[in-house]
Motif scaffolding. Structure first.
Motif, mmCIF file in Angstrom:
data_model
loop_
_atom_site.group_PDB
_atom_site.id
_atom_site.type_symbol
_atom_site.label_atom_id
_atom_site.label_comp_id
_atom_site.label_asym_id
_atom_site.label_seq_id
_atom_site.Cartn_x
_atom_site.Cartn_y
_atom_site.Cartn_z
ATOM 1 N N LEU A 67 14.666 73.885 93.768
ATOM 2 C CA LEU A 67 13.862 75.110 93.871
ATOM 3 C C LEU A 67 14.257 76.276 95.088
ATOM 4 C CD1 LEU A 67 11.115 76.389 93.019
ATOM 5 C CD2 LEU A 67 10.134 75.577 95.006
ATOM 6 N N ILE A 68 14.819 77.295 94.489
ATOM 7 C CA ILE A 68 15.191 78.166 95.478
ATOM 8 C C ILE A 68 14.279 79.408 95.396
ATOM 9 C CG2 ILE A 68 17.320 79.835 95.854
ATOM 10 C CD1 ILE A 68 19.013 78.318 94.229
ATOM 11 N N ALA A 69 13.622 79.322 96.402
ATOM 12 C CA ALA A 69 12.604 80.465 96.770
ATOM 13 C C ALA A 69 13.026 81.625 97.529
ATOM 14 C CB ALA A 69 11.510 80.021 97.533
ATOM 15 N N ILE A 70 12.993 82.811 96.664
ATOM 16 C CA ILE A 70 13.781 83.949 97.157
ATOM 17 C C ILE A 70 12.547 85.186 97.603
ATOM 18 C CG2 ILE A 70 15.664 85.721 96.908
ATOM 19 C CD1 ILE A 70 16.718 84.079 94.813
ATOM 20 N N SER A 71 12.548 85.496 98.764
ATOM 21 C CA SER A 71 11.674 86.643 98.933
ATOM 22 C C SER A 71 12.262 87.380 100.022
ATOM 23 C CB SER A 71 10.125 86.331 99.299
ATOM 24 O OG SER A 71 9.508 87.239 99.957
ATOM 25 N N TYR A 72 12.580 88.642 99.847
ATOM 26 C CA TYR A 72 13.425 89.327 101.244
ATOM 27 C C TYR A 72 12.460 89.553 102.237
ATOM 28 C CZ TYR A 72 15.790 92.700 103.913
ATOM 29 O OH TYR A 72 16.490 93.310 105.082
ATOM 30 N N SER A 73 11.120 90.196 102.104
ATOM 31 C CA SER A 73 10.181 89.987 103.333
ATOM 32 C C SER A 73 9.856 88.717 103.623
ATOM 33 C CB SER A 73 8.799 90.694 102.559
ATOM 34 O OG SER A 73 8.490 89.821 101.753
ATOM 35 N N GLY A 74 9.817 87.793 102.910
ATOM 36 C CA GLY A 74 9.383 86.252 103.316
ATOM 37 C C GLY A 74 7.913 86.172 103.026
ATOM 38 N N ASN A 75 7.320 87.258 102.509
ATOM 39 C CA ASN A 75 5.773 87.230 102.307
ATOM 40 C C ASN A 75 5.186 87.427 100.870
ATOM 41 O OD1 ASN A 75 5.380 86.831 105.247
ATOM 42 N ND2 ASN A 75 5.757 88.989 105.507
ATOM 43 N N THR A 76 6.084 87.600 99.986
ATOM 44 C CA THR A 76 5.799 87.606 98.636
ATOM 45 C C THR A 76 4.892 86.537 98.551
ATOM 46 O OG1 THR A 76 7.810 88.539 98.265
ATOM 47 C CG2 THR A 76 6.592 88.386 96.347
ATOM 48 N N GLU A 77 3.359 86.920 97.860
ATOM 49 C CA GLU A 77 2.522 85.801 97.866
ATOM 50 C C GLU A 77 2.875 84.786 96.618
ATOM 51 O OE1 GLU A 77 -1.194 88.146 97.524
ATOM 52 O OE2 GLU A 77 -1.205 87.659 95.417
ATOM 53 N N GLU A 78 3.242 85.363 95.443
ATOM 54 C CA GLU A 78 3.525 84.677 94.289
ATOM 55 C C GLU A 78 4.654 83.686 94.640
ATOM 56 O OE1 GLU A 78 3.561 87.854 94.429
ATOM 57 O OE2 GLU A 78 3.529 88.928 92.662
ATOM 58 N N THR A 79 5.691 83.881 95.161
ATOM 59 C CA THR A 79 6.847 83.379 95.804
ATOM 60 C C THR A 79 6.254 81.990 96.717
ATOM 61 O OG1 THR A 79 8.255 85.203 95.711
ATOM 62 C CG2 THR A 79 9.360 83.104 96.471
ATOM 63 N N GLN A 96 13.587 69.519 95.826
ATOM 64 C CA GLN A 96 13.955 69.949 97.054
ATOM 65 C C GLN A 96 14.171 71.514 97.117
ATOM 66 O OE1 GLN A 96 17.905 68.825 97.965
ATOM 67 N NE2 GLN A 96 18.632 68.634 95.764
ATOM 68 N N ALA A 97 14.213 71.906 98.159
ATOM 69 C CA ALA A 97 13.793 73.300 98.338
ATOM 70 C C ALA A 97 15.030 73.979 99.334
ATOM 71 C CB ALA A 97 12.468 73.808 98.938
ATOM 72 N N LEU A 98 15.395 75.451 99.019
ATOM 73 C CA LEU A 98 16.169 76.260 99.578
ATOM 74 C C LEU A 98 15.501 77.554 99.851
ATOM 75 C CD1 LEU A 98 18.829 76.998 100.915
ATOM 76 C CD2 LEU A 98 19.686 77.523 98.655
ATOM 77 N N LEU A 99 15.251 78.040 100.737
ATOM 78 C CA LEU A 99 14.621 79.592 100.985
ATOM 79 C C LEU A 99 15.597 80.663 101.360
ATOM 80 C CD1 LEU A 99 12.745 77.085 102.051
ATOM 81 C CD2 LEU A 99 10.963 78.922 102.064
ATOM 82 N N VAL A 100 15.381 81.724 100.647
ATOM 83 C CA VAL A 100 16.175 82.817 100.903
ATOM 84 C C VAL A 100 15.286 84.082 101.521
ATOM 85 C CG1 VAL A 100 17.937 84.409 99.998
ATOM 86 C CG2 VAL A 100 17.933 82.107 99.543
ATOM 87 N N LYS A 151 11.074 71.578 107.541
ATOM 88 C CA LYS A 151 12.471 71.040 107.292
ATOM 89 C C LYS A 151 13.389 71.543 106.000
ATOM 90 C CE LYS A 151 12.115 68.026 111.232
ATOM 91 N NZ LYS A 151 10.440 68.248 111.709
ATOM 92 N N HIS A 152 13.146 72.758 105.826
ATOM 93 C CA HIS A 152 13.740 73.032 104.422
ATOM 94 C C HIS A 152 15.034 74.073 104.942
ATOM 95 C CE1 HIS A 152 10.337 71.800 101.504
ATOM 96 N NE2 HIS A 152 11.524 71.075 101.311
ATOM 97 N N ALA A 153 15.938 74.077 104.192
ATOM 98 C CA ALA A 153 17.172 74.890 104.500
ATOM 99 C C ALA A 153 16.530 76.332 104.136
ATOM 100 C CB ALA A 153 18.363 74.543 103.636
ATOM 101 N N ILE A 154 17.161 77.306 105.074
ATOM 102 C CA ILE A 154 16.927 78.465 104.910
ATOM 103 C C ILE A 154 18.018 79.369 105.075
ATOM 104 C CG2 ILE A 154 15.889 78.982 107.328
ATOM 105 C CD1 ILE A 154 13.998 81.275 105.982
ATOM 106 N N ILE A 155 18.095 80.528 104.287
ATOM 107 C CA ILE A 155 19.083 81.356 104.326
ATOM 108 C C ILE A 155 18.683 82.794 104.990
ATOM 109 C CG2 ILE A 155 21.119 82.898 103.193
ATOM 110 C CD1 ILE A 155 21.327 80.649 101.282
ATOM 111 N N LYS A 156 19.007 82.967 106.355
ATOM 112 C CA LYS A 156 18.263 84.032 106.811
ATOM 113 C C LYS A 156 19.147 85.348 106.519
ATOM 114 C CE LYS A 156 15.243 85.352 110.000
ATOM 115 N NZ LYS A 156 15.510 85.533 111.279
ATOM 116 N N LEU A 157 18.524 86.348 105.975
ATOM 117 C CA LEU A 157 19.020 87.710 105.909
ATOM 118 C C LEU A 157 18.715 88.428 106.848
ATOM 119 C CD1 LEU A 157 17.975 87.833 102.095
ATOM 120 C CD2 LEU A 157 19.874 86.552 102.892
ATOM 121 N N PRO A 158 19.782 89.790 106.979
ATOM 122 C CA PRO A 158 19.251 90.627 108.122
ATOM 123 C C PRO A 158 18.085 91.463 107.475
ATOM 124 C CG PRO A 158 21.329 91.283 106.502
ATOM 125 C CD PRO A 158 20.869 89.831 106.521
ATOM 126 N N LYS A 159 17.358 91.987 108.409
ATOM 127 C CA LYS A 159 16.163 92.575 108.185
ATOM 128 C C LYS A 159 16.308 94.087 107.969
ATOM 129 C CE LYS A 159 13.075 90.092 111.350
ATOM 130 N NZ LYS A 159 12.162 89.381 110.121
#
Lengths: 354, 354
Positions: B108-120, B133-137, B151-159
């Motif tokens: 499961l790759i959960a993508i939300s730029y803000s990190g706060n999208t409620e649906e995601t 298993q999960a990966l967050l972006v 303890k899930h992997a996260i790809i941290k994007l520039p703000k």
């Protein structure tokens, strides 16, 4: 309701609820009768799947079909998603080729009312090459020939309808086959209830009223994801029956982009929001807020709130959409039945040899 | 190019190719610079996935994301469908709940730029409950907190970007993770080629010209199924940047319904057909015939024929769409960046406690 001479103006006529009798002359092939017969179609169609069962078990279902046939797959997908215990995922493809990941665990259901839709025939061929077992749904054509040749099960539909008006025949036999396969519970009681409801229900006035609201506007049909196929059906019925534009989108996604569009409003819209009482509580809130927002942007909105089981909600709402698009066609002085442009397009495409 | 006083009329200004300088004042947050930096974003974003690899193998990928984030999943799906040997099927969900059929074989790759999208966030929670298993972006927010907590992997994007303008960051790290996982070949060379092309290419004139054609019309973006996510991106960029309506549909399905809509033409349209030289030969024919048909119905058409690898085709065309919608915004005297309506909508929705 009249001008100074005592006669009704054309404009007043178009807007009033009582539909002008002289409009029915545009319905040259009596589409009204066919659309009104949905309950009969459902009853007959549901029988057509009796006793038909795939030879071996399957883990997923791939429905191959275009336009009015593809919608049957989209509806099945959402119906099964709403069943908490259904172990089978359904996907619909509207293309020439089947997607990756399908194999001998896949049941390929190829649906084409005419039996000659080239995309569907092509998907059928690529699907069986990948080892899928196949079930065909058609009134004849090449699909019937291929079913005989390859010894694949076929559900034979009655001839003589426009594909989009055969929606019940394209959906209910498959539902029955799914029940026979044991992947889903029996829907018999619900189907009977639906037939009774459609028989008794008189949606004529509501459809006439809605068609007046959509007249000379671009209808926007909005619904929750789970009801998106119904919204898409409304859209395509306006396109094909009234030969007029209409668009649709799903919530919550609509709130992330299209919602903004009506700020610089280009065009004149009328929004129809389909709500079903089974949406996520946050989507229920979204529907209310979206309605306010659209109204604030000058787009009038009608909310159609439907009740009952998922199956009942789907088909009573489809029925209302079919009827609304029918009356909209007449308001545009357009015969709802023929789709000459599609027929000419197919001729221009020439033969397809796969 | 001018009225009698020697000054240019507003209309002439809007139509000419040389874009009026005084329009740039509407771009208050310098969206032009951000949109023009796509090549830099891609180069940086592709690095962010370096060394990240899911812990265990997976058979399917489910991308959870809304709007500009969801599109990243749609693009990945089509990119992988075009790879003859890719064993993994990708699906995107734009909803609150994950669909049936996902389990511990699913990434499961959960993508939300803000990190706060409620649906995601909601999909992430239902997904991990089903054993995915999960990966967050994300650039931060609740997603970052949850990644740490679980303890899930996260790809941290520039703000600091608008989510839709972060499209490169939302897509390329995932592509790299997919490469690292061995489910797909390396795209490194193609990514480098794409960066070079976008750096050199000057699409400004073309975008200005296209925005003039779409001005005060409703853009219809059409493409083959495999390019549908790109068409959808164009549509949503017009919606969000220009705050104006635009719609899209896929071929061949368009030929089965919407095509008829332009007979009783309500509204004024401009069609953009995206073609890629990798369509099925019958779709190539469909594009030609559809173009003729639309023109015959009074809808002018521009065909954008793109060349190169699938990845290059996708992102050069997205870039052109981004730029076109940017200039369209300015023509409407609209600041492309803010999406106040979405922000107010989110406030009105209130807090979501899952």
């Amino acid at each position: 309701m009249g001008d100074k001479s005592g006669r009704e103006t054309k404009d007043a006529k178009k807007k009033r609820k009582v539909f002008p009798d002289d409009y029915f002359r545009y319905d040259k092939e009596d589409a009204y009768k066919i659309i009104s017969s949905m309950h009969e179609h459902i009853r007959e169609a549901y029988k057509l799947g009796l006793g038909i069962k795939p030879d071996r078990p399957f883990q997923r279902v791939l429905v191959a079909g275009m336009g009015g046939s593809g919608i049957a797959g989209d509806l099945l997908k959402e119906l099964f998603e709403a069943e908490p215990t259904c172990p089978v995922a359904v996907d619909t493809v509207k293309n020439y080729q089947t997607p990756t990941g399908i194999d001998d665990n896949t049941l390929l259901i190829a649906i084409s009312y005419s039996g000659n839709t080239e995309e569907t025939l092509s998907m059928y061929k690529t699907g069986i090459r990948k080892g899928c077992q196949a079930l065909l749904v058609s009134s004849g054509g090449k699909m019937e020939e291929l079913a005989k040749l390859n010894k694949h099960a076929i559900i034979k539909l009655p001839k003589g309808l426009q594909p989009r008006m055969a929606i019940a025949y394209l959906f209910f036999p498959i539902l029955r086959v799914m029940e026979n396969s044991g992947v889903v519970r029996s829907y018999e009681q619900e189907v009977n209830g639906l037939v009774d409801t459609l028989k008794q229900q008189d949606i004529r006035e509501k459809a006439i009223e809605l068609s007046a609201k959509c007249y000379e506007k671009i209808p926007l049909i909005l619904a929750d994801n789970s009801f998106y196929p119904v919204a898409y059906r409304w859209k395509t019925q306006v396109n094909e029956n009234a030969k007029a534009p209409a668009f649709c989108h799903a919530l919550p996604e609509f709130n992330h982009n299209e919602m903004l569009a009506y700020t610089n409003r280009i065009g004149s819209y009328y929004a129809v929001m389909l709500s079903t009482d089974r949406e996520h509580r946050r989507v229920i809130k979204r529907i209310g807020l979206t309605k306010e927002l659209l109204q604030h942007k000058g787009v009038a909105v009608t909310e159609i709130a439907v009740k009952g089981t998922m199956l009942k909600q789907m088909f009573t709402t489809i029925h209302l959409g079919d009827m609304t698009s029918y009356f909209l066609a007449l308001r545009y002085e357009t015969d709802p039945t023929p789709v000459k442009l599609i027929e000419r397009f197919k001729r221009d495409m020439g033969p397809f040899l796969i």
